[in-house]
Design a protein around this motif. Structure first.
Motif, PDB file in Angstrom:
ATOM      1  N   TYR A  94      12.368  -2.341   0.077  1.00 23.28           N
ATOM      2  CA  TYR A  94      11.110  -1.659  -0.221  1.00 23.28           C
ATOM      3  C   TYR A  94      10.350  -1.350   1.068  1.00 23.28           C
ATOM      4  O   TYR A  94       9.795  -0.265   1.242  1.00 23.28           O
ATOM      5  CB  TYR A  94      10.246  -2.521  -1.139  1.00 23.28           C
ATOM      6  CG  TYR A  94      10.551  -2.358  -2.617  1.00 23.28           C
ATOM      7  CD1 TYR A  94      11.819  -1.973  -3.057  1.00 23.28           C
ATOM      8  CD2 TYR A  94       9.582  -2.587  -3.581  1.00 23.28           C
ATOM      9  CE1 TYR A  94      12.101  -1.839  -4.404  1.00 23.28           C
ATOM     10  CE2 TYR A  94       9.841  -2.455  -4.937  1.00 23.28           C
ATOM     11  CZ  TYR A  94      11.110  -2.079  -5.343  1.00 23.28           C
ATOM     12  OH  TYR A  94      11.376  -1.936  -6.680  1.00 23.28           O
ATOM     13  N   ARG A  95      10.294  -2.343   1.994  1.00 21.33           N
ATOM     14  CA  ARG A  95       9.565  -2.153   3.246  1.00 21.33           C
ATOM     15  C   ARG A  95      10.182  -1.022   4.087  1.00 21.33           C
ATOM     16  O   ARG A  95       9.476  -0.254   4.734  1.00 21.33           O
ATOM     17  CB  ARG A  95       9.531  -3.460   4.039  1.00 21.33           C
ATOM     18  CG  ARG A  95       8.553  -4.491   3.466  1.00 21.33           C
ATOM     19  CD  ARG A  95       8.374  -5.663   4.406  1.00 21.33           C
ATOM     20  NE  ARG A  95       9.502  -6.570   4.374  1.00 21.33           N
ATOM     21  CZ  ARG A  95       9.619  -7.616   3.551  1.00 21.33           C
ATOM     22  NH1 ARG A  95       8.645  -7.893   2.687  1.00 21.33           N
ATOM     23  NH2 ARG A  95      10.670  -8.399   3.592  1.00 21.33           N
TER      24      ARG A  95
ATOM     25  N   THR B  15       0.864  -1.185   0.000  1.00 20.53           N
ATOM     26  CA  THR B  15       0.000   0.000   0.000  1.00 20.53           C
ATOM     27  C   THR B  15       0.901   1.236   0.000  1.00 20.53           C
ATOM     28  O   THR B  15       1.747   1.400   0.888  1.00 20.53           O
ATOM     29  CB  THR B  15      -0.916   0.024   1.234  1.00 20.53           C
ATOM     30  OG1 THR B  15      -1.742  -1.144   1.215  1.00 20.53           O
ATOM     31  CG2 THR B  15      -1.791   1.266   1.229  1.00 20.53           C
ATOM     32  N   SER B  16       0.723   2.094  -1.005  1.00 21.70           N
ATOM     33  CA  SER B  16       1.570   3.289  -1.123  1.00 21.70           C
ATOM     34  C   SER B  16       1.393   4.194   0.090  1.00 21.70           C
ATOM     35  O   SER B  16       0.251   4.507   0.460  1.00 21.70           O
ATOM     36  CB  SER B  16       1.225   4.056  -2.397  1.00 21.70           C
ATOM     37  OG  SER B  16       1.870   5.315  -2.402  1.00 21.70           O
ATOM     38  N   PRO B  17       2.493   4.617   0.709  1.00 20.82           N
ATOM     39  CA  PRO B  17       2.381   5.516   1.862  1.00 20.82           C
ATOM     40  C   PRO B  17       1.974   6.931   1.473  1.00 20.82           C
ATOM     41  O   PRO B  17       1.621   7.735   2.331  1.00 20.82           O
ATOM     42  CB  PRO B  17       3.791   5.490   2.451  1.00 20.82           C
ATOM     43  CG  PRO B  17       4.672   5.204   1.294  1.00 20.82           C
ATOM     44  CD  PRO B  17       3.892   4.283   0.404  1.00 20.82           C
TER      45      PRO B  17
ATOM     46  N   ALA C  27       8.355   2.422   5.294  1.00 20.59           N
ATOM     47  CA  ALA C  27       8.347   2.842   6.696  1.00 20.59           C
ATOM     48  C   ALA C  27       8.757   4.311   6.839  1.00 20.59           C
ATOM     49  O   ALA C  27       8.373   4.985   7.799  1.00 20.59           O
ATOM     50  CB  ALA C  27       9.287   1.949   7.504  1.00 20.59           C
ATOM     51  N   GLN C  28       9.537   4.804   5.860  1.00 20.96           N
ATOM     52  CA  GLN C  28       9.964   6.209   5.882  1.00 20.96           C
ATOM     53  C   GLN C  28       8.986   7.114   5.133  1.00 20.96           C
ATOM     54  O   GLN C  28       9.231   8.313   4.966  1.00 20.96           O
ATOM     55  CB  GLN C  28      11.350   6.341   5.236  1.00 20.96           C
ATOM     56  CG  GLN C  28      12.439   5.571   5.952  1.00 20.96           C
ATOM     57  CD  GLN C  28      13.740   5.570   5.139  1.00 20.96           C
ATOM     58  OE1 GLN C  28      14.214   6.609   4.705  1.00 20.96           O
ATOM     59  NE2 GLN C  28      14.318   4.396   4.959  1.00 20.96           N
ATOM     60  N   GLY C  29       7.886   6.529   4.669  1.00 20.84           N
ATOM     61  CA  GLY C  29       6.886   7.319   3.943  1.00 20.84           C
ATOM     62  C   GLY C  29       7.231   7.515   2.483  1.00 20.84           C
ATOM     63  O   GLY C  29       6.717   8.429   1.841  1.00 20.84           O
ATOM     64  N   ILE C  30       8.103   6.669   1.928  1.00 21.87           N
ATOM     65  CA  ILE C  30       8.540   6.787   0.526  1.00 21.87           C
ATOM     66  C   ILE C  30       7.934   5.657  -0.287  1.00 21.87           C
ATOM     67  O   ILE C  30       8.037   4.483   0.103  1.00 21.87           O
ATOM     68  CB  ILE C  30      10.081   6.739   0.420  1.00 21.87           C
ATOM     69  CG1 ILE C  30      10.704   7.881   1.220  1.00 21.87           C
ATOM     70  CG2 ILE C  30      10.522   6.800  -1.040  1.00 21.87           C
ATOM     71  CD1 ILE C  30      12.204   7.781   1.353  1.00 21.87           C
TER      72      ILE C  30
END
Length: 411
Positions: A74-75, A44-46, A79-82
């Motif tokens: 990728y995970r 799911t795109s952040p 987690a960094q909102g990217i």
């Protein structure tokens, strides 16, 4: 928790329809009917909160361990909102921009855009200067990595041999970096922060030698008309006496630019030093004296060039050839006022047509048009460009040809 095992991957076969085997945490492998296997990562795109899918490569080229490493990377981005897909696109875009930002490529791209704006000889000289004096110092470098001291060194080295060229080069480099900033190849123009006067001495004002003394000019005219060397050299010098072209336009003059019927010379604007496409072509009336020179030259030049090199099919003479002839004729002593080169004929014409203005009564603007000089003011240029000075030029050039003929006959 990871579900897939290396043996499971190896033995997985294609079915009638594509299917997936999950490894957990968004990582899965797609098995196609032909048994080819493609790693996928679903997330799911952040940034948009929408479901997305990214390919991680083919199995077995991308092993299970490597696929897990890519998925973990990728995970971490998520987690960094990217968004990983957007991040990859940005990285590719940045890499492409860096590859385009190689100094040699930027220079070539910039010069190519200037080719339409510059006179051919100016363009060739500019390309040569960059190929010889600049590119070797920054080979395979990104323009964004070049620092002030490196550019200063290039300019100082050039200034030792050719101060005038160094000053021109400074201007060229400033324009180049402005272009590079505009295109995004670098962040700022480093040339703007180099103090020109500190590293380069102002070039000395150099005036081309010209002959204005009537007795010396008489000697020059008769020496040219009695010259015993090459016909092309002799007739080129006779021609430039009457029509004060720039050296490059003189030696590259072509027969298609001569209209014998209407007695006109027309040189396309893009071949002139002032190559503004909004200006008309350079047009000059040809006096009977000039027509006679051209008709004589036509007996010796069959190709496209009017003044061609002896022994070659269709090659124009070099600009230095008439200059060497002038030296051999003895016109080489600056102190005695007898030195002159091709460009000096323009100065002679300008000085004497100004001195004798009351005789021919032709306007200053028409006299300047004969030399293809433009007013410095843009508004004035716009008006004078539309003005037709052909009638005045006919009077002026006939007066000048008659003046030279009188000097020849007076001998």
């Amino acid at each position: 928790m990871s579900n897939l095992q290396p043996l499971t991957l190896k033995n997985a076969k294609g079915k009638e329809k594509p299917y997936t085997l999950s490894d957990g945490n968004g990582l899965a492998i797609l098995i196609k009917p032909n048994s080819s296997k493609l790693w996928e990562f679903r997330y799911t795109s952040p940034t948009t909160l929408k479901r997305r899918k990214s390919s991680l490569g083919k199995y077995p080229e991308v092993t299970l361990a490597l696929a897990r490493q890519k998925a973990q990377a990728y995970r971490e981005l998520i987690a960094q909102g990217i968004d990983p897909i957007d991040n990859n696109k940005e990285l590719k875009k940045q890499l492409k921009k860096e590859q385009e930002g190689i100094f040699e490529k930027v220079v070539d791209e910039w010069l190519l855009k200037q080719k339409k704006e510059l006179a051919p000889n100016t363009y060739i000289r500019k390309v040569g200067q960059f190929n010889n004096d600049v590119k070797p110092f920054f080979a395979n470098r990104l323009i964004s990595t070049i620092k002030h001291p490196e550019v200063v060194k290039v300019l100082e080295m050039k200034a030792i041999k050719a101060p005038e060229s160094a000053n021109r080069l400074f201007s060229y480099l400033n324009n180049l970096w402005q272009y590079a900033v505009m295109k995004g190849y670098c962040d700022f123009n480093i040339i703007a922060n180099i103090h020109k006067k500190t590293i380069l001495k102002p070039p000395k004002q150099k005036h081309y030698s010209k002959i204005t003394d009537k007795e010396i000019l008489k000697k020059l005219v008769n020496s040219i008309y009695n010259y015993k060397g090459s016909y092309s050299t002799k007739n080129a010098l006779k021609f430039v006496l009457h029509i004060p072209l720039r050296a490059n336009n003189l030696v590259n003059l072509q027969w298609e630019q001569i209209d014998f019927e209407d007695k006109l010379l027309t040189i396309p604007r893009n071949q002139m030093k002032v190559s503004n496409e909004n200006m008309d072509d350079f047009i000059m009336p040809l006096t009977p004296q000039v027509i006679e020179i051209l008709e004589e030259q036509k007996l010796f030049a069959n190709g496209s060039y009017v003044f061609k090199t002896d022994g070659y099919a269709d090659v124009p003479i070099c600009a230095e050839t008439p200059n060497r002839a002038l030296q051999r004729m003895g016109f080489n002593d600056e102190k005695k006022g007898t030195k002159i080169r091709l460009h000096g004929f323009r100065g002679t014409f300008r000085s004497l047509t100004e001195t004798h203005a009351s005789e021919h009564n032709v306007s200053y603007e028409a006299r300047e048009r004969a030399l293809d000089h433009l007013p410095p003011n843009k508004v004035e240029r716009a008006y004078t460009n539309k003005a037709n000075y052909l009638k005045e030029l006919e009077i002026l050039m006939q007066w000048w040809s008659n003046y030279l003929t009188e000097l020849q006959n007076d001998n």
